[in-house]
Design a protein around this motif. Structure first.
Motif: not given
Length: 144
Positions: A76-85
């Motif tokens: 989930q953390l890396l998916t958030h990073c993919e979408n955000a930064i």
């Protein structure tokens, strides 16, 4: 498990000191890093740092607290990073046993000779000290 992710403002960086001291004592948070944290029940349970090296960013210091590991929090953390930064200027030096984890989250193996010079120097220094690492670069894969 619903985890809330956000960038950690500089003023809150000291919140990470006891977490890293307990679980990842060699890590040192620096003021110029971009840090994303995951909150669950108002507590930080996951963190990933992106260290600037010239105009590149090196994923470093990723940590999910042990009691939350193997529950999809890192994903989930890396998916958030993919979408955000994350962009093609983001790299990571993954431990060999985590290569598939990072690959499943958009990072692809690159040869050390293909790394930008400042990252290549750092990577070669790490592996010459005996660390079992794989150089990887983020590459967004279009699902269409």
């Amino acid at each position: 498990m619903q985890v809330f992710f956000q960038s950690l403002p500089l003023i809150k960086f000291p919140l990470l000191k006891p977490i890293y001291k307990a679980y990842y004592p060699i890590a040192k948070v620096k003021n110029n890093e971009n840090i994303i944290v995951g909150y669950y029940d108002k507590s930080i349970i996951a963190v990933v740092r992106f260290r600037p090296i010239e105009h590149y960013r090196l994923l470093t210091g990723m940590l999910v607290l042990p009691e939350y590991q193997r529950k999809g929090v890192g994903q989930q953390l890396l998916t958030h990073c993919e979408n955000a930064i994350l962009t093609s200027d983001h790299y990571c030096f993954a431990y060999q046993h985590l290569e598939n984890f990072y690959h499943n989250n958009g990072f692809h193996v690159v040869q050390s000779d293909d790394l930008p010079a400042p990252l290549k120097f750092l990577f070669l220094r790490y592996i010459s000290s005996g660390k079992k690492l794989v150089a990887m670069r983020y590459k967004h894969t279009d699902m269409s």
